[in-house]
Design a protein around this motif. Sequence first.
Motif, PDB file in Angstrom:
ATOM      1  N   LEU A  37       0.823  -1.210   0.000  1.00  0.00           N
ATOM      2  CA  LEU A  37       0.000   0.000   0.000  1.00  0.00           C
ATOM      3  C   LEU A  37       0.860   1.264   0.000  1.00  0.00           C
ATOM      4  O   LEU A  37       0.692   2.148  -0.831  1.00  0.00           O
ATOM      5  CB  LEU A  37      -0.921  -0.011   1.224  1.00  0.00           C
ATOM      6  CG  LEU A  37      -1.861  -1.226   1.351  1.00  0.00           C
ATOM      7  CD1 LEU A  37      -2.655  -1.142   2.653  1.00  0.00           C
ATOM      8  CD2 LEU A  37      -2.810  -1.290   0.164  1.00  0.00           C
ATOM      9  N   VAL A  38       1.809   1.323   0.945  1.00  0.00           N
ATOM     10  CA  VAL A  38       2.655   2.504   1.048  1.00  0.00           C
ATOM     11  C   VAL A  38       3.546   2.633  -0.181  1.00  0.00           C
ATOM     12  O   VAL A  38       3.739   3.720  -0.726  1.00  0.00           O
ATOM     13  CB  VAL A  38       3.500   2.440   2.328  1.00  0.00           C
ATOM     14  CG1 VAL A  38       4.452   3.627   2.421  1.00  0.00           C
ATOM     15  CG2 VAL A  38       2.603   2.386   3.560  1.00  0.00           C
ATOM     16  N   GLY A  39       4.088   1.496  -0.644  1.00  0.00           N
ATOM     17  CA  GLY A  39       4.964   1.530  -1.804  1.00  0.00           C
ATOM     18  C   GLY A  39       4.259   2.005  -3.055  1.00  0.00           C
ATOM     19  O   GLY A  39       4.851   2.701  -3.890  1.00  0.00           O
ATOM     20  N   VAL A  42       3.999   5.813  -2.735  1.00  0.00           N
ATOM     21  CA  VAL A  42       5.306   6.444  -2.893  1.00  0.00           C
ATOM     22  C   VAL A  42       5.781   6.339  -4.334  1.00  0.00           C
ATOM     23  O   VAL A  42       6.269   7.311  -4.923  1.00  0.00           O
ATOM     24  CB  VAL A  42       6.330   5.800  -1.935  1.00  0.00           C
ATOM     25  CG1 VAL A  42       7.742   6.319  -2.209  1.00  0.00           C
ATOM     26  CG2 VAL A  42       5.951   6.074  -0.489  1.00  0.00           C
ATOM     27  N   THR A  43       5.613   5.155  -4.951  1.00  0.00           N
ATOM     28  CA  THR A  43       6.067   4.962  -6.330  1.00  0.00           C
ATOM     29  C   THR A  43       5.269   5.826  -7.301  1.00  0.00           C
ATOM     30  O   THR A  43       5.837   6.449  -8.212  1.00  0.00           O
ATOM     31  CB  THR A  43       5.942   3.482  -6.721  1.00  0.00           C
ATOM     32  OG1 THR A  43       6.720   2.689  -5.814  1.00  0.00           O
ATOM     33  CG2 THR A  43       6.443   3.252  -8.140  1.00  0.00           C
ATOM     34  N   THR A  44       3.965   5.859  -7.113  1.00  0.00           N
ATOM     35  CA  THR A  44       3.126   6.662  -8.003  1.00  0.00           C
ATOM     36  C   THR A  44       3.471   8.147  -7.885  1.00  0.00           C
ATOM     37  O   THR A  44       3.589   8.858  -8.891  1.00  0.00           O
ATOM     38  CB  THR A  44       1.646   6.436  -7.668  1.00  0.00           C
ATOM     39  OG1 THR A  44       1.338   5.036  -7.780  1.00  0.00           O
ATOM     40  CG2 THR A  44       0.755   7.208  -8.616  1.00  0.00           C
ATOM     41  N   THR A  45       3.616   8.605  -6.652  1.00  0.00           N
ATOM     42  CA  THR A  45       3.966  10.012  -6.449  1.00  0.00           C
ATOM     43  C   THR A  45       5.331  10.337  -7.036  1.00  0.00           C
ATOM     44  O   THR A  45       5.519  11.378  -7.686  1.00  0.00           O
ATOM     45  CB  THR A  45       3.946  10.342  -4.953  1.00  0.00           C
ATOM     46  OG1 THR A  45       2.661  10.020  -4.405  1.00  0.00           O
ATOM     47  CG2 THR A  45       4.256  11.812  -4.715  1.00  0.00           C
ATOM     48  N   ALA A  46       6.295   9.447  -6.825  1.00  0.00           N
ATOM     49  CA  ALA A  46       7.643   9.680  -7.347  1.00  0.00           C
ATOM     50  C   ALA A  46       7.632   9.724  -8.872  1.00  0.00           C
ATOM     51  O   ALA A  46       8.284  10.585  -9.488  1.00  0.00           O
ATOM     52  CB  ALA A  46       8.586   8.588  -6.855  1.00  0.00           C
ATOM     53  N   PHE A  47       6.876   8.820  -9.494  1.00  0.00           N
ATOM     54  CA  PHE A  47       6.814   8.817 -10.963  1.00  0.00           C
ATOM     55  C   PHE A  47       6.150  10.088 -11.477  1.00  0.00           C
ATOM     56  O   PHE A  47       6.610  10.688 -12.461  1.00  0.00           O
ATOM     57  CB  PHE A  47       6.042   7.599 -11.450  1.00  0.00           C
ATOM     58  CG  PHE A  47       5.812   7.602 -12.930  1.00  0.00           C
ATOM     59  CD1 PHE A  47       6.826   7.266 -13.813  1.00  0.00           C
ATOM     60  CD2 PHE A  47       4.567   7.967 -13.451  1.00  0.00           C
ATOM     61  CE1 PHE A  47       6.613   7.282 -15.180  1.00  0.00           C
ATOM     62  CE2 PHE A  47       4.351   7.987 -14.811  1.00  0.00           C
ATOM     63  CZ  PHE A  47       5.378   7.640 -15.686  1.00  0.00           C
ATOM     64  N   GLY A 118      16.971  11.800  -5.204  1.00  0.00           N
ATOM     65  CA  GLY A 118      16.255  11.956  -3.952  1.00  0.00           C
ATOM     66  C   GLY A 118      15.062  11.031  -3.841  1.00  0.00           C
ATOM     67  O   GLY A 118      14.822  10.423  -2.790  1.00  0.00           O
ATOM     68  N   LEU A 119      14.304  10.897  -4.934  1.00  0.00           N
ATOM     69  CA  LEU A 119      13.160   9.980  -4.925  1.00  0.00           C
ATOM     70  C   LEU A 119      13.615   8.533  -4.784  1.00  0.00           C
ATOM     71  O   LEU A 119      12.966   7.725  -4.099  1.00  0.00           O
ATOM     72  CB  LEU A 119      12.349  10.166  -6.211  1.00  0.00           C
ATOM     73  CG  LEU A 119      11.658  11.529  -6.367  1.00  0.00           C
ATOM     74  CD1 LEU A 119      11.010  11.640  -7.750  1.00  0.00           C
ATOM     75  CD2 LEU A 119      10.605  11.733  -5.279  1.00  0.00           C
TER      76      LEU A 119
END
Length: 356
Positions: A37-39, A42-47, A118-119
């Motif tokens: 869930l968290v990943g 985080v992955t979607t936001t980073a992309f 950073g991401l």
Amino acid sequence: MALSDSPAPRPRRTGRLGWATTRLTDASLWRAFTYLLVGFVVTTTAFAVSAALLVTALGAMTHAVWGRYLPEQVGADGQLHRGAQFLGVFVDTTPRQLAFAGLGLVLFLAVWPAVNHGLGSLQRVVIRSMLGASAREHRLAEVTASRDAAVGDSDATLRRIERELHDGTQARLVGLAMTLGDARDRLQGGHEPAGVEGLVAQAHASTKEALVELRALARGIHPPVLDEGLEAGLSSACSRTPFPVALRVDLPTRPSPVVESLAYFGVLELLTNVSKHSQATAATVDVDQDGPDLHVTVTDDGTGGAHVSLTHAAGQGTGLAGLLERLRAVDGRLEIDSPTGGPTTIRMTMPWRRPS
């Protein structure tokens, strides 16, 4: 994430119920589920952040090509403008387009890579914190490694003692027995005592040499000088070096025997390294207590370049690496400051009392 950072699997229980409960009560299962869930977030936001920054940078660099096809708009000055707006200003003149392209180039070459790093670091932190081994598992791995190193060091010490006894003292005692046997046979054969005197003298000399070897071997196991304290032991060790050593000891009381012995042999190892490798002309040994820790610092004015190296394929180290493993066995640390050209400062830190 390294393989050693992976959480250890829980022991499997027997039976069908045990098979199910083992998995459902495994903390790593729920950590992995939470990471999904968290990943994802985080992955979607980073992309999204990285892609938006990349598109912005490429768009700014190529604005002079596609900006002319944008519909005309009325600006604040009442005039018609064609192009993108940046900070409320239309990019529709050559100087502004060049400045806009330069900004895009900076974003593309400097900002976008830094943001990606950073991401990526953020992703790594999330993965390690949620999927990596816990602090307890890390500690267990360190204790296991220290135990294996201590067992290996003890085995090497026993083999060294066995080899020295077999090749040195035992061979000398065999020769002594043969000399005494020869003397006995001569006496029984009626030889003059004067002819046997040389054999007896030879046996006497061999006996004294065997005693010297046995004392040296015993000192390697537990030096008797340590019975008088760490300061006396270190004074004896420093007096045997081929260069002057200044010793300063400030201890209110004696540490535990195990820590005392470790500090003594650690200083011996470091002074031996100084003598063999550093070309030093002088050294200092400082011993003091800082709260629950014992600090032993050895400094020399040699050529520097000291470092911990693993030389064996099996991962067993020699020299400083062996000292580091012995310190880890008691929750100790080894700090090395040895730039090329010197000087070299090596500090051993160990608990005042051996941890239980």
